[in-house]
Write a protein that holds these residues in place. Structure first.
Motif, PDB file in Angstrom:
ATOM      1  N   LEU A 321       0.852  -1.189   0.000  1.00  0.00           N
ATOM      2  CA  LEU A 321       0.000   0.000   0.000  1.00  0.00           C
ATOM      3  C   LEU A 321       0.882   1.231   0.000  1.00  0.00           C
ATOM      4  N   HIS A 322       0.560   2.157  -0.880  1.00  0.00           N
ATOM      5  CA  HIS A 322       1.217   3.464  -0.889  1.00  0.00           C
ATOM      6  C   HIS A 322       0.136   4.503  -0.597  1.00  0.00           C
ATOM      7  N   PRO A 323       0.396   5.441   0.341  1.00  0.00           N
ATOM      8  CA  PRO A 323      -0.629   6.433   0.664  1.00  0.00           C
ATOM      9  C   PRO A 323      -1.137   7.225  -0.532  1.00  0.00           C
ATOM     10  N   PHE A 324      -0.317   7.290  -1.582  1.00  0.00           N
ATOM     11  CA  PHE A 324      -0.740   8.004  -2.785  1.00  0.00           C
ATOM     12  C   PHE A 324      -0.845   7.062  -3.976  1.00  0.00           C
ATOM     13  N   ASP A 325      -1.518   5.952  -3.758  1.00  0.00           N
ATOM     14  CA  ASP A 325      -1.855   5.060  -4.861  1.00  0.00           C
ATOM     15  C   ASP A 325      -2.970   5.678  -5.696  1.00  0.00           C
ATOM     16  N   GLY A 326      -2.907   5.460  -7.008  1.00  0.00           N
ATOM     17  CA  GLY A 326      -3.978   5.908  -7.869  1.00  0.00           C
ATOM     18  C   GLY A 326      -5.177   4.975  -7.816  1.00  0.00           C
ATOM     19  N   PRO A 327      -6.365   5.432  -8.218  1.00  0.00           N
ATOM     20  CA  PRO A 327      -6.589   6.759  -8.801  1.00  0.00           C
ATOM     21  C   PRO A 327      -6.541   7.854  -7.735  1.00  0.00           C
ATOM     22  N   LEU A 328      -5.812   8.910  -8.046  1.00  0.00           N
ATOM     23  CA  LEU A 328      -5.646  10.050  -7.147  1.00  0.00           C
ATOM     24  C   LEU A 328      -6.369  11.241  -7.762  1.00  0.00           C
ATOM     25  N   VAL A 329      -7.307  11.795  -7.019  1.00  0.00           N
ATOM     26  CA  VAL A 329      -8.162  12.862  -7.528  1.00  0.00           C
ATOM     27  C   VAL A 329      -7.917  14.130  -6.741  1.00  0.00           C
ATOM     28  N   ASN A 330      -7.769  15.252  -7.432  1.00  0.00           N
ATOM     29  CA  ASN A 330      -7.509  16.500  -6.731  1.00  0.00           C
ATOM     30  C   ASN A 330      -8.810  17.154  -6.273  1.00  0.00           C
ATOM     31  N   GLN A 331      -8.651  18.277  -5.610  1.00  0.00           N
ATOM     32  CA  GLN A 331      -9.790  18.967  -5.012  1.00  0.00           C
ATOM     33  C   GLN A 331     -10.845  19.364  -6.042  1.00  0.00           C
ATOM     34  N   ALA A 332     -10.406  19.620  -7.271  1.00  0.00           N
ATOM     35  CA  ALA A 332     -11.321  20.019  -8.342  1.00  0.00           C
ATOM     36  C   ALA A 332     -12.017  18.834  -9.000  1.00  0.00           C
ATOM     37  N   GLY A 333     -11.703  17.613  -8.546  1.00  0.00           N
ATOM     38  CA  GLY A 333     -12.326  16.433  -9.121  1.00  0.00           C
ATOM     39  C   GLY A 333     -11.596  15.869 -10.315  1.00  0.00           C
ATOM     40  N   GLU A 334     -10.394  16.360 -10.579  1.00  0.00           N
ATOM     41  CA  GLU A 334      -9.607  15.900 -11.718  1.00  0.00           C
ATOM     42  C   GLU A 334      -8.703  14.740 -11.307  1.00  0.00           C
ATOM     43  N   THR A 335      -8.626  13.728 -12.125  1.00  0.00           N
ATOM     44  CA  THR A 335      -7.736  12.603 -11.855  1.00  0.00           C
ATOM     45  C   THR A 335      -6.301  13.005 -12.206  1.00  0.00           C
ATOM     46  N   VAL A 336      -5.447  13.054 -11.214  1.00  0.00           N
ATOM     47  CA  VAL A 336      -4.058  13.450 -11.443  1.00  0.00           C
ATOM     48  C   VAL A 336      -3.124  12.245 -11.499  1.00  0.00           C
TER      49      VAL A 336
END
Length: 364
Positions: A321-336
């Motif tokens: 497990l990585h704390p920043f595993d995808g899908p990672l979505v930003n505050q605006a709702g965009e998949t980064v």
């Protein structure tokens, strides 16, 4: 903030600081390695600087009269830091640890002037032949406490008292939110920035404001136990920062993210003694025990919640497990970051955006 500095202005003052720090004198052991520590807050803050001083004391215990240590506390970032760091270098210190992000440029500047002195800067990213950098992956621990917060909250509002909007702090907020929403997608994080590492009155005010806004769990990336104390008074829950703060909130604290600098300091000092020291970057986390969690407060946490927290912690240690595993979505709702990928270190170290679930605008 009133300063209570040990050994700031002159070589004589640093000598006084040595005595105050309890280091061995040259009369006791021939040519001890002289090691200095520069703290942004008081050594008694029971947070960040306190834990670095725990590491300094561990060095003294491990090496005895082979080392001589001194520290200067309450050093402001900027010109004040440069003056203190230079004074250590000019006073014959062999190794100087500078322990705040804002000490980065002052450390580099002094290091250029004293190429024979070794420097180590905590949480920075600029190195030189005689300057190493070190930090801990605090965000790993924050993911785990985020899981706990998500399972404990009833209001689905979590308060976060933050210091400065630098990547280290932003990535911690984001990792906490990722852990939170992995178990509770409806939970939200409200952040108040106090623009200080250590300011108990402002931290208290921020915590009280967050509680008034509906937060029933508090987290922090500031150095005083004020938020824990507010949580204790209000009958809600919180997490300790840098060190175990249970004494300040025996009912409030669920666990704490504890920074373990002792092993690192002893290892680096041994490398200097062995002639093996070199400039490098160290970024340890849960797997290396540079970050660990204090004992879970089982009077407040159910066995099921402890098990969920341990599942997350173990998965991070094992690399599944990585704390920043995808899908990672930003505050605006965009998949980064798409599914199947993990955010690389360089992106974590430059993080200047919020993930989905954090309310408010990130200061620039």
């Amino acid at each position: 903030m009133k300063k209570t500095l040990v050994g700031l202005m002159s070589a004589a003052a640093v000598a006084v600081g040595l005595a105050a720090a309890g280091g061995a004198s040259p009369a006791v052991a021939a040519d001890p390695l002289k090691v200095g520590f520069v703290y942004v807050g008081p050594a008694s803050d029971f947070g960040w600087s306190y834990q670095h001083d725990v590491g300094r004391k561990a060095v003294e215990e491990a090496f005895g009269d082979k080392v001589q240590t001194a520290f200067v506390e309450n050093v402001q970032e900027g010109a004040d830091a440069e003056r203190v760091i230079r004074q250590f270098a000019a006073s014959g210190f062999d190794l100087v640890f500078t322990t705040s992000f804002g000490f980065m440029n002052p450390t580099l500047k002094v290091a250029q002037q004293f190429p024979k002195v070794k420097f180590e800067h905590a949480t920075g990213y600029k190195r030189a032949d005689n300057v190493a950098t070190y930090a801990a992956r605090f965000y790993e621990g924050r993911y785990v406490i985020g899981v706990i917060a998500g399972l404990m909250t009833k209001s689905n509002t979590i308060g976060y008292v933050a210091s400065f909007p630098i990547p280290e702090v932003v990535s911690g907020i984001n990792a906490f939110t990722q852990g939170l929403r992995s178990v509770n997608p409806n939970a939200q994080v409200k952040v108040i920035w106090v623009n200080s590492w250590y300011d108990p009155p402002r931290e208290r005010e921020a915590a009280e404001t967050l509680v008034a806004q509906g937060a029933d769990v508090l987290s922090q990336h500031t150095d005083s136990p004020a938020p824990i104390q507010v949580a204790e008074e209000k009958g809600i829950h919180a997490f300790g920062q840098s060190t175990d703060m249970l004494r300040f909130g025996p009912h409030a604290q669920l666990t704490a993210i504890v920074d373990n600098w002792s092993d690192y300091y002893k290892n680096r000092i041994q490398m200097v003694m062995d002639g093996a020291w070199k400039s490098e970057d160290t970024w340890g986390g849960l797997a290396s025990d540079m970050v660990h969690l204090s004992p879970y407060n089982t009077n407040e946490l159910s066995p099921e919640i402890v098990a969920k927290a341990e599942e997350a912690r173990t998965a991070i240690v094992n690399g599944t497990l990585h704390p920043f595993d995808g899908p990672l979505v930003n505050q605006a709702g965009e998949t980064v970051l798409p599914a199947g990928q993990s955010l690389p270190d360089e992106k974590i170290l430059s993080m200047d955006w919020y993930v989905q679930g954090v309310q408010g605008e990130l200061p620039k």
